[in-house]
Scaffold this motif. Structure first.
Motif, PDB file in Angstrom:
ATOM      1  N   LEU A  80      -4.565   4.303  -6.944  1.00 58.11           N
ATOM      2  CA  LEU A  80      -5.631   4.362  -6.296  1.00 58.11           C
ATOM      3  C   LEU A  80      -5.082   6.058  -5.741  1.00 58.11           C
ATOM      4  O   LEU A  80      -4.990   6.744  -4.732  1.00 58.11           O
ATOM      5  CB  LEU A  80      -4.224   3.672  -4.886  1.00 58.11           C
ATOM      6  N   GLY A  81      -3.373   6.918  -6.251  1.00 58.23           N
ATOM      7  CA  GLY A  81      -3.634   8.123  -6.262  1.00 58.23           C
ATOM      8  C   GLY A  81      -2.517   8.275  -4.815  1.00 58.23           C
ATOM      9  O   GLY A  81      -2.874   7.479  -4.129  1.00 58.23           O
ATOM     10  N   PRO A  82      -2.296   9.953  -4.721  1.00 63.18           N
ATOM     11  CA  PRO A  82      -1.261   9.841  -3.895  1.00 63.18           C
ATOM     12  C   PRO A  82      -1.876   9.193  -2.170  1.00 63.18           C
ATOM     13  O   PRO A  82      -1.583   9.203  -1.638  1.00 63.18           O
ATOM     14  CB  PRO A  82      -0.690  11.195  -3.498  1.00 63.18           C
ATOM     15  N   ASP A  83      -3.411   9.701  -2.356  1.00 68.02           N
ATOM     16  CA  ASP A  83      -4.095   9.960  -0.632  1.00 68.02           C
ATOM     17  C   ASP A  83      -4.349   8.379  -1.015  1.00 68.02           C
ATOM     18  O   ASP A  83      -4.415   7.529   0.619  1.00 68.02           O
ATOM     19  CB  ASP A  83      -5.458  10.174  -0.960  1.00 68.02           C
ATOM     20  N   GLY A  84      -5.061   7.776  -1.475  1.00 66.02           N
ATOM     21  CA  GLY A  84      -4.946   6.176  -1.672  1.00 66.02           C
ATOM     22  C   GLY A  84      -4.038   5.435  -0.918  1.00 66.02           C
ATOM     23  O   GLY A  84      -4.196   4.578  -0.147  1.00 66.02           O
ATOM     24  N   ARG A  85      -2.871   5.376  -2.049  1.00 62.53           N
ATOM     25  CA  ARG A  85      -1.263   5.024  -1.727  1.00 62.53           C
ATOM     26  C   ARG A  85      -1.017   5.438   0.227  1.00 62.53           C
ATOM     27  O   ARG A  85      -0.790   4.766   1.181  1.00 62.53           O
ATOM     28  CB  ARG A  85      -0.275   5.615  -2.275  1.00 62.53           C
ATOM     29  N   ARG A  86      -1.340   5.934   0.618  1.00 66.03           N
ATOM     30  CA  ARG A  86      -1.467   6.521   2.126  1.00 66.03           C
ATOM     31  C   ARG A  86      -1.761   5.745   2.885  1.00 66.03           C
ATOM     32  O   ARG A  86      -1.068   5.403   4.140  1.00 66.03           O
ATOM     33  CB  ARG A  86      -1.475   7.894   2.336  1.00 66.03           C
ATOM     34  N   SER A  87      -3.274   5.353   2.511  1.00 64.05           N
ATOM     35  CA  SER A  87      -3.966   4.537   3.628  1.00 64.05           C
ATOM     36  C   SER A  87      -4.364   3.498   3.200  1.00 64.05           C
ATOM     37  O   SER A  87      -4.509   2.521   3.918  1.00 64.05           O
ATOM     38  CB  SER A  87      -5.448   4.934   2.924  1.00 64.05           C
ATOM     39  N   ASP A  88      -3.263   2.954   2.028  1.00 62.36           N
ATOM     40  CA  ASP A  88      -3.018   1.135   1.778  1.00 62.36           C
ATOM     41  C   ASP A  88      -2.206   1.191   3.164  1.00 62.36           C
ATOM     42  O   ASP A  88      -1.356   1.130   3.082  1.00 62.36           O
ATOM     43  CB  ASP A  88      -2.703   1.034   0.411  1.00 62.36           C
ATOM     44  N   ILE A  89      -3.007  -0.100   3.761  1.00 59.89           N
ATOM     45  CA  ILE A  89      -2.091  -0.705   4.902  1.00 59.89           C
ATOM     46  C   ILE A  89      -0.847  -1.482   5.275  1.00 59.89           C
ATOM     47  O   ILE A  89      -0.083  -1.645   5.581  1.00 59.89           O
ATOM     48  CB  ILE A  89      -3.125  -1.697   5.959  1.00 59.89           C
ATOM     49  N   GLY A  90      -1.205  -2.193   3.112  1.00 59.66           N
ATOM     50  CA  GLY A  90       0.312  -3.092   3.211  1.00 59.66           C
ATOM     51  C   GLY A  90       1.562  -1.730   2.544  1.00 59.66           C
ATOM     52  O   GLY A  90       2.666  -2.380   3.036  1.00 59.66           O
ATOM     53  N   LEU A  91       1.386  -0.926   2.412  1.00 61.45           N
ATOM     54  CA  LEU A  91       2.344  -0.021   1.812  1.00 61.45           C
ATOM     55  C   LEU A  91       3.067   1.180   3.139  1.00 61.45           C
ATOM     56  O   LEU A  91       4.113   0.357   3.313  1.00 61.45           O
ATOM     57  CB  LEU A  91       2.179   1.501   1.203  1.00 61.45           C
TER      58      LEU A  91
END
Length: 345
Positions: free
Chosen positions: A278-289
């Motif tokens: 996911l990378g940093p941007d993908g993790r930030r947009s992950d609703i579960g995180l």
């Protein structure tokens, strides 16, 4: 009623509870991300902003304690207050402005309380148990030898655990070794924040953490034996519960589904690999995180993956519990609230 408050590097958490059939029933709870240790790795001081956020959270806790008129109370602070040059000053201000007198506990006591909180999750088959607590500013590892304890008494033996290594009876949990590493999700993240490549940063964090536990006795010796059922690993931290929730595909966190779950090593590897992709941007947009957890999950994952590499196991127990639960169990046990012992699984 009993109350336990844990002020850590990242969060301020409190539980108010009453004893209930070998466990306890939560009456009220509070948890707030205060980021008390933000910038501590760089400056050595608690910042004004962090202190302000934390005082506001402590004021809420003080109001709850007054509302329920709780008399059996323990309030502790951990790594951020231990390390900060202005930690004592902050605690004095907190006592004056909120009326809450927090005690700064030693790493040994922090580890003991984390272990006690996990007592109901200890398997009756487990003879060697590794309990680890990945905090915001430090990580504690405790290795227990329960081989001389009757299987039916193993959970109670952990609640009675003392880190001082006193007299060893037939039903006493023996501490093989204990270590507190001043690296948690926040401090490890800050140490390598200037590394731009996500995968490289993850590898460096894992390498550095392993370097820091090289003096831990079980790191040097083979203690798990030949029967995998006699070795149990229990993880208590936001990192572990986040990985567990991600494995279950939860869009909204549910403690009832996560606490106590068995998480396979393969499932952990798959979740961590997905977070890396996911990378940093993908993790930030992950609703579960969520935004707060997305920033720190990889430093915690680096610690978790390192532990599983050093001590391979088919699965581990996930514990959504920690110092607060450990303090409650210890206080209730000391006052005879668990006459028939701790209800263990």
């Amino acid at each position: 009623m009993y109350a336990a408050l844990d002020l850590g590097t990242n969060s301020c958490r409190m539980l108010i509870a009453t004893p209930d059939a070998g466990r306890f029933r939560v009456v009220d709870a509070f948890a707030k991300s205060v980021r008390l240790g933000s910038g501590l790795e760089r400056t050595g001081h608690l910042s004004r902003g962090a202190i302000g956020r934390t005082l506001a959270a402590l004021d809420v806790c003080a109001s709850k304690l007054a509302r329920y008129q709780v008399e059996n109370v323990r309030l502790v602070a951990t790594e951020a207050c231990r390390r900060a040059r202005n930690g004592s000053h902050f605690l004095a201000v907190a006592a004056r402005e909120t009326g809450l007198a927090l005690e700064v506990i030693r790493p040994e006591e922090e580890a003991r309380l984390a272990v006690i909180s996990c007592a109901p999750l200890v398997s009756s088959k487990a003879e060697q148990v590794l309990v680890f607590d990945i905090g915001g500013g430090s990580t504690e590892l405790v290795w227990l030898d329960l081989s001389s304890v009757d299987p039916s008494r193993r959970a109670q033996a952990i609640v009675n655990l003392e880190m001082s290594g006193g007299e060893q009876g037939p039903d006493t949990a023996r501490i093989v070794d204990f270590i507190s590493v001043p690296l948690g999700v926040a401090t490890l993240h800050e140490r390598y924040a200037d590394v731009s490549d996500d995968s490289a940063r993850f590898a460096l964090m894992s390498w550095y953490f392993e370097e820091r536990i090289s003096g831990f006795k079980p790191y040097l010796e083979h203690l798990t034996g030949d029967n995998p059922e006699t070795f149990q690993m229990i993880g208590t931290s936001g990192t572990v519960t986040t990985v567990g929730a991600a494995h279950l595909g939860l869009r909204r966190y549910d403690r009832r589904k996560v606490d106590g779950m068995r998480l396979s090593a393969q499932a952990i590897e798959e979740v961590i690999a997905r977070f890396l992709r996911l990378g940093p941007d993908g993790r930030r947009s992950d609703i579960g995180l969520g935004r707060d957890r997305s920033e720190l999950i990889m430093s915690g994952a680096a610690i978790l993956q390192t532990l599983l590499r050093i001590w391979p196991t088919e699965s581990m127990r996930v514990a959504d519990r920690g110092l607060r639960e450990g303090m409650l169990f210890a206080m209730m046990n000391a006052r005879g609230a668990f006459c028939d012992g701790i209800w263990a699984e």
